[in-house]
Design a protein around this motif. Structure first.
Motif, mmCIF file in Angstrom:
data_model
loop_
_atom_site.group_PDB
_atom_site.id
_atom_site.type_symbol
_atom_site.label_atom_id
_atom_site.label_comp_id
_atom_site.label_asym_id
_atom_site.label_seq_id
_atom_site.Cartn_x
_atom_site.Cartn_y
_atom_site.Cartn_z
ATOM 1 N N GLY A 98 34.686 2.874 34.118
ATOM 2 C CA GLY A 98 34.898 4.075 33.860
ATOM 3 C C GLY A 98 33.694 5.386 34.163
ATOM 4 O O GLY A 98 32.707 5.163 34.448
ATOM 5 N N ALA A 99 33.462 6.675 33.391
ATOM 6 C CA ALA A 99 32.307 6.933 32.662
ATOM 7 C C ALA A 99 31.352 6.302 32.208
ATOM 8 O O ALA A 99 30.991 5.379 31.431
ATOM 9 N N PRO A 100 30.135 6.427 32.665
ATOM 10 C CA PRO A 100 28.774 5.400 32.300
ATOM 11 C C PRO A 100 27.874 6.180 31.237
ATOM 12 O O PRO A 100 29.019 7.433 31.047
ATOM 13 N N VAL A 101 27.047 4.939 30.576
ATOM 14 C CA VAL A 101 26.536 5.347 29.067
ATOM 15 C C VAL A 101 25.185 5.471 30.105
ATOM 16 O O VAL A 101 24.845 4.799 31.337
ATOM 17 N N ILE A 102 24.505 6.779 29.701
ATOM 18 C CA ILE A 102 23.415 7.093 29.904
ATOM 19 C C ILE A 102 22.447 6.972 28.856
ATOM 20 O O ILE A 102 22.545 7.788 27.798
ATOM 21 N N ILE A 103 21.595 6.881 28.931
ATOM 22 C CA ILE A 103 20.562 6.507 27.951
ATOM 23 C C ILE A 103 19.068 6.882 28.442
ATOM 24 O O ILE A 103 18.412 7.029 29.516
ATOM 25 N N GLN A 104 19.120 8.067 27.728
ATOM 26 C CA GLN A 104 17.672 9.141 28.403
ATOM 27 C C GLN A 104 16.325 9.503 27.085
ATOM 28 O O GLN A 104 16.934 9.155 26.129
ATOM 29 N N ASN A 105 15.586 9.760 27.746
ATOM 30 C CA ASN A 105 14.149 9.957 26.777
ATOM 31 C C ASN A 105 15.284 11.104 25.933
ATOM 32 O O ASN A 105 14.848 12.253 26.603
ATOM 33 N N ASP A 106 14.611 11.311 24.844
ATOM 34 C CA ASP A 106 14.081 12.893 23.679
ATOM 35 C C ASP A 106 12.618 12.916 23.635
ATOM 36 O O ASP A 106 12.171 12.748 22.174
ATOM 37 N N GLY A 107 11.993 13.617 24.689
ATOM 38 C CA GLY A 107 10.943 13.524 24.178
ATOM 39 C C GLY A 107 10.108 12.538 24.980
ATOM 40 O O GLY A 107 10.753 11.503 26.121
ATOM 41 N N LEU A 108 8.324 12.636 25.117
ATOM 42 C CA LEU A 108 8.081 10.902 25.919
ATOM 43 C C LEU A 108 8.278 10.164 25.526
ATOM 44 O O LEU A 108 7.768 9.375 23.950
ATOM 45 N N VAL A 109 8.644 8.836 25.706
ATOM 46 C CA VAL A 109 9.095 7.529 25.162
ATOM 47 C C VAL A 109 7.814 6.944 25.754
ATOM 48 O O VAL A 109 8.168 6.544 27.131
ATOM 49 N N GLN A 110 7.679 6.066 25.025
ATOM 50 C CA GLN A 110 5.793 5.316 25.954
ATOM 51 C C GLN A 110 5.658 3.944 25.079
ATOM 52 O O GLN A 110 6.657 3.573 24.031
ATOM 53 N N LEU A 111 5.530 2.954 26.368
ATOM 54 C CA LEU A 111 5.047 2.058 26.344
ATOM 55 C C LEU A 111 4.082 1.355 26.284
ATOM 56 O O LEU A 111 3.228 1.071 28.155
ATOM 57 N N VAL A 112 2.780 1.389 25.450
ATOM 58 C CA VAL A 112 1.354 1.164 26.171
ATOM 59 C C VAL A 112 0.781 -0.625 24.898
ATOM 60 O O VAL A 112 1.006 -0.464 24.779
ATOM 61 N N GLY A 113 0.544 -0.532 26.677
ATOM 62 C CA GLY A 113 0.053 -1.823 26.275
ATOM 63 C C GLY A 113 0.618 -3.070 26.979
ATOM 64 O O GLY A 113 1.631 -2.967 27.685
#
Length: 475
Positions: A98-113
């Motif tokens: 049915g309705a999807p699961v939505i995954i969002q950022n709350d602020g900037l999400v970083q993966l550095v390196g």
């Protein structure tokens, strides 16, 4: 008048004059140049959920695991990941009906390196970096120094969207990788389906997407049905080779992507979009590059021939190779399981494409054998090709196999000015252009209603004349 008073008046006069002069200079400054990214803005693809469950997860650092089974995640849920710099994010075992699961950022999400997001066993899930107003790319991957995928897809991935993310300075062969292992037997469990990758920016990276698979020796492995890749900006990659590699796709939908300044140091035969299977490639902009914009290696799943459609693309200023390649290999044709495709290449604008080493031609299309399939080439606009080799009289396609295309109303000019193209950034047509309203009617193709909506407009979304369309990608 005292000396002191005269001094004040003199200073006041100087201030007024300087202010006036500054104002005058400001008014005469030339306007900022227009952006060299003539691609229509994308539309938001997320429907607003009604009364969703909200989960706020993550601390802004360290490792984050989102396991759908452990957390009891069901449909119509919004997961907000707290902004910050993470070492590792794992998202797994979410099956939403049915309705999807939505995954969002709350602020900037970083993966550095050398960090990674690992996605495993997901169905009806959207990961979107548009969760915070003012941040257009809320998931940022940057500064990877070793090979490996910043985004790794595993096991069963279906009805999945990744959008509004950015990759910067990534020394890796594939930013987004998927190696599905299922052997296709006709059942839904033997393939992945409905994957979308939208609104993604890449600057100085390796290949953006690589999906592994094969169709040969009577085995179809790693099949994916319905893949959409759109509104990708990919630039400043001197040795990337291919930006997108899809090795076993039934119905790709590749559109509105912007590719510029890549492969400056390459001399091998590259396909910037290297696609094996069938589908549509349209409204893409490829400029200042090396290699074919698309190497379409073609076959159809099942016994009924499908189509490869290449239209409304702008391809210019290549150091080597033609704009497009079409080819079918015998190894991909398996009686009872796969067959050939029929191809149409139409309403593309291609110019200033240089031959490989001065000997291998560069035109609009390199056409190899289609193993029984037909090819139609019409309403294409070409300019400034250097004709070399034995097929040096045909400015539209390079005949490299036994499939002879049907050709209608293609036009070639020595320069873009002679073609009546206003500039080599937006590629509009002047009112006096010989390409205006001189093409073959598209209506005779009898496209279905969904496809007609795409082909009856030009690169910029402007309506085409059904009976007298212009030649090239722009009306």
């Amino acid at each position: 008048m005292t000396i002191k008073t005269r001094s004040y008046l003199f200073l006041f006069t100087i201030i007024i004059l300087l202010a006036c002069k500054k104002s005058t200079i400001h008014a005469e400054e030339p306007p900022l140049p227009e952006t060299e990214k003539p691609v229509p803005p994308p539309k938001d693809t997320i429907a607003t959920p009604v009364n969703p469950t909200i989960l706020n997860l993550g601390t802004g650092s360290g490792n984050l695991s989102i396991d759908g089974k452990t957390l009891g995640i069901s449909a119509n849920t919004i997961i907000k990941i707290k902004g910050g710099s993470y070492n590792d994010i794992q998202i797994s075992n979410i099956n939403a009906s049915g309705a999807p699961v939505i995954i969002q950022n709350d602020g900037l999400v970083q993966l550095v390196g050398n960090k990674q997001i690992k996605l495993t066993n997901l169905n009806n899930v959207t990961i979107s970096g548009n969760g915070t107003p003012g941040i257009s790319r809320g998931f940022l991957f940057k500064d990877r120094t070793v090979d490996g995928a910043p985004v790794q897809l595993n096991n069963d991935i279906n009805n999945f969207t990744l959008q509004n993310v950015s990759f910067q300075n990534m020394k890796t062969y594939g930013c987004i990788q998927y190696i599905p292992q299922s052997i296709y037997n006709g059942s839904e469990s033997s393939y992945s389906k409905n994957l979308k990758f939208l609104n993604i920016d890449c600057d100085n990276t390796g290949t953006l997407i690589r999906f592994r698979g094969s169709a040969q020796d009577n085995v179809i492995k790693g099949l994916i049905k319905d893949v959409e890749i759109a509104y990708v900006t990919f630039q400043n990659a001197r040795t990337v080779g291919s930006a997108i590699v899809l090795e076993n796709i039934d119905s790709y939908n590749i559109h509105h992507n912007f590719i510029k300044d890549i492969n400056q140091d390459n001399s091998n035969h590259n396909g910037i979009f290297y696609l094996i299977g069938n589908g549509k490639f349209y409204n893409n902009y490829v400029k200042d590059h090396q290699g074919n914009a698309i190497r379409a290696w073609c076959f159809s799943l099942g016994n009924t021939p499908k189509e490869v459609l290449i239209f409304n693309n702008i391809v210019s200023d290549s150091r080597e190779y033609s704009a497009f390649e079409l080819q079918t290999f015998k190894r991909n044709i398996m009686p009872g399981k796969t067959t050939f495709v029929n191809a149409k290449v139409f309403n593309n604008t291609c110019g200033n494409l240089l031959p490989k080493s001065g000997t291998f031609p560069a035109q609009i299309l390199d056409l190899y054998g289609q193993e029984g399939g037909k090819c139609e080439v019409f309403n294409n606009l070409g300019y400034q090709f250097t004709l070399v080799g034995q097929n040096n009289t045909n400015s539209i396609w390079n005949q490299l196999g036994g499939t002879i295309p049907t050709s209608l109303t293609n036009k070639y000019f020595k320069t873009y000015g002679e073609a009546g193209i206003t500039d080599n950034v937006k590629f509009g047509l002047a009112a006096t252009s010989l390409a205006r309203n001189s093409g073959t009617a598209i209506s005779v193709q009898n496209f279905d209603s969904a496809l007609s909506k795409l082909v009856n407009v030009d690169y910029y979304g402007r309506t085409r004349s059904l009976s007298n369309p212009s030649i090239g990608a722009v009306e």
